[in-house]
Design an enzyme around this catalytic site. Structure first.
Site, PDB file in Angstrom:
ATOM      1  N   ASP A   7      57.738  28.916  18.352  1.00  0.00           N
ATOM      2  CA  ASP A   7      57.356  30.180  18.659  1.00  0.00           C
ATOM      3  C   ASP A   7      57.132  30.836  17.526  1.00  0.00           C
ATOM      4  O   ASP A   7      57.478  30.446  16.405  1.00  0.00           O
ATOM      5  CB  ASP A   7      58.504  30.814  19.468  1.00  0.00           C
ATOM      6  N   SER A   8      56.353  31.903  17.596  1.00  0.00           N
ATOM      7  CA  SER A   8      56.058  32.914  16.606  1.00  0.00           C
ATOM      8  C   SER A   8      57.442  33.532  15.816  1.00  0.00           C
ATOM      9  O   SER A   8      57.650  33.825  14.944  1.00  0.00           O
ATOM     10  CB  SER A   8      55.366  34.088  16.999  1.00  0.00           C
ATOM     11  N   GLY A  40      51.028  38.368  18.731  1.00  0.00           N
ATOM     12  CA  GLY A  40      50.211  39.092  19.944  1.00  0.00           C
ATOM     13  C   GLY A  40      49.160  39.796  19.513  1.00  0.00           C
ATOM     14  O   GLY A  40      48.387  40.426  20.367  1.00  0.00           O
ATOM     15  N   CYS A  70      55.418  29.462  23.247  1.00  0.00           N
ATOM     16  CA  CYS A  70      54.803  30.912  23.050  1.00  0.00           C
ATOM     17  C   CYS A  70      53.643  31.019  23.796  1.00  0.00           C
ATOM     18  O   CYS A  70      52.621  30.225  23.928  1.00  0.00           O
ATOM     19  CB  CYS A  70      54.512  30.840  21.470  1.00  0.00           C
ATOM     20  N   THR A  72      51.210  33.393  23.617  1.00  0.00           N
ATOM     21  CA  THR A  72      50.194  33.627  22.879  1.00  0.00           C
ATOM     22  C   THR A  72      49.433  32.369  22.160  1.00  0.00           C
ATOM     23  O   THR A  72      48.301  32.499  22.150  1.00  0.00           O
ATOM     24  CB  THR A  72      50.522  34.841  21.866  1.00  0.00           C
ATOM     25  N   GLU A 162      62.007  41.541  17.554  1.00  0.00           N
ATOM     26  CA  GLU A 162      62.386  40.796  16.350  1.00  0.00           C
ATOM     27  C   GLU A 162      62.976  41.691  15.475  1.00  0.00           C
ATOM     28  O   GLU A 162      63.919  41.092  14.557  1.00  0.00           O
ATOM     29  CB  GLU A 162      60.970  40.370  15.830  1.00  0.00           C
ATOM     30  N   CYS A 194      55.467  36.192  28.206  1.00  0.00           N
ATOM     31  CA  CYS A 194      55.600  35.926  26.775  1.00  0.00           C
ATOM     32  C   CYS A 194      57.209  35.631  26.862  1.00  0.00           C
ATOM     33  O   CYS A 194      58.379  36.229  27.610  1.00  0.00           O
ATOM     34  CB  CYS A 194      55.700  37.415  26.126  1.00  0.00           C
ATOM     35  N   THR A 195      57.435  34.659  25.939  1.00  0.00           N
ATOM     36  CA  THR A 195      58.805  33.868  25.907  1.00  0.00           C
ATOM     37  C   THR A 195      59.958  34.937  25.341  1.00  0.00           C
ATOM     38  O   THR A 195      61.284  34.645  25.491  1.00  0.00           O
ATOM     39  CB  THR A 195      59.014  32.566  25.214  1.00  0.00           C
ATOM     40  N   HIS A 196      59.249  36.132  24.772  1.00  0.00           N
ATOM     41  CA  HIS A 196      60.593  37.059  24.304  1.00  0.00           C
ATOM     42  C   HIS A 196      61.022  37.852  25.452  1.00  0.00           C
ATOM     43  O   HIS A 196      62.169  38.393  25.488  1.00  0.00           O
ATOM     44  CB  HIS A 196      59.887  38.171  23.370  1.00  0.00           C
TER      45      HIS A 196
HETATM   46  N1  DGL Z   1      56.868  34.858  22.303  1.00  0.00           N
HETATM   47  C1  DGL Z   1      55.535  34.780  22.015  1.00  0.00           C
HETATM   48  C2  DGL Z   1      54.806  34.627  23.588  1.00  0.00           C
HETATM   49  O1  DGL Z   1      55.359  34.077  24.337  1.00  0.00           O
HETATM   50  C3  DGL Z   1      54.941  35.418  20.896  1.00  0.00           C
HETATM   51  C4  DGL Z   1      54.827  36.992  20.992  1.00  0.00           C
HETATM   52  C5  DGL Z   1      54.301  37.268  19.657  1.00  0.00           C
HETATM   53  O2  DGL Z   1      54.410  36.698  18.494  1.00  0.00           O
HETATM   54  O3  DGL Z   1      53.513  38.318  19.928  1.00  0.00           O
HETATM   55  O4  DGL Z   1      53.712  35.186  23.460  1.00  0.00           O
END
Ligand code: DGL
Length: 269
Positions: A7-8, A40, A70, A72, A162, A194-196
């Site tokens: 992931d990012s 993103g 991720c 994105t 983050e 989004c996984t966040h």
């Molecule tokens: N967690 C990510 C996703 O699922 C990345 C979000 C990001 O870096 O902007 O999209």
């Protein structure tokens, strides 16, 4: 060789956690490209280049299978990577398809023509790059007809997470849900694309109301990975689990420990 999870930043930990619970015997190497998060707000070319670099690093550690945890990267880069970049003996999988299969009540690999499904009005919450890619709508159109999707680009939420600023993240989520509801007053399902965002799932649910079914990826992706590994046992691998970051390992370890409520120690990638 372990299974790579990329992931990012910290969001993919929600997928890692579910995968470790579902597959306790499988070693995982997690890579957070914290130095370049968030993805993103980047262009598709930029996301492609960064994702290829990060996945190469996971291949170097011996991973033959990498999950892009991720959305994105899955939306903006995965198809291009699979078509022209991934070596023959490696596999890179994304996180979109398991979610859409669950929402459209399909089993893995069911490639029958698109059909009507129960959900009719779907709210998609994702990063600006994921929304701009329209990858979710494209994958959905292969499987379902008559589903109205309203997408909300949730600017700022990933940065706040983050930075560990959960008060700001919560306020942003509530304002993005309000904005979505002005466009679609009564969604029957919501996708946390989004996984966040599962780190704020309760806030999404509260803001959306209890009648909205919220789909989030972690357990769906873990289930789909377990299924994949029963069909490709050679990809499960052996070796040690590890956490790598392109950012400051101390800072990233602190945040990860706070989110997962257990000690996580990142090393420099
Ligand atoms: N967690 C990510 C996703 O699922 C990345 C979000 C990001 O870096 O902007 O999209």
């Amino acid at each position: 060789m372990a299974v790579g999870i990329f992931d990012s930043g910290l969001g993919g930990l929600t997928v890692l956690e579910a995968a470790q619970t579902r597959l306790p015997e499988v070693p995982f190497v997690y890579l957070a490209d914290s130095a370049h998060a968030p993805y993103g707000v980047r262009t598709a070319d930029d996301i492609y280049d960064l994702t290829c670099t990060a996945v190469s690093r996971l291949f170097e550690t011996g991973c033959d299978l990498v999950i892009l945890a991720c959305n994105t990267a899955s939306a903006a880069a995965l198809r291009r990577m699979q078509e022209s970049w991934v070596p023959e003996d490696k596999r890179v999988l994304g996180v979109f398809v398991p979610l859409i299969e669950a929402m459209t009540e399909r089993q893995w690999g069911d490639n029958s023509p698109p059909r009507e499904v129960d959900v009719k009005h779907v709210a998609l919450f994702a990063t600006p790059a994921t929304v701009a890619s329209r990858a979710f709508q494209r994958e959905l159109a292969f499987r379902a007809i008559g589903v109205d999707v309203e997408a909300q680009a949730c600017g700022g939420v990933v940065d706040a997470i983050e930075d560990g600023d959960m008060i700001l993240a919560e306020a942003l989520v509530r304002s993005h849900v309000d904005a979505l509801k002005r466009k679609m007053p009564e969604p029957d399902a919501a996708i946390l694309g989004c996984t966040h965002y599962p780190l704020l799932q309760d806030i999404f649910q509260d803001a959306l109301g209890e009648n909205v079914r919220v789909f989030s990826q972690a357990t769906l992706v873990a289930e789909s990975l377990a299924d994949y590994l029963t069909r490709h046992a050679d990809m499960a691998g052996a070796g040690d689990s590890d956490f790598l970051t392109t950012g400051d390992p101390r800072r990233v370890s602190d945040r990860a420990t706070q989110f997962l409520r257990r000690q996580i120690t990142f090393q420099s990638a």
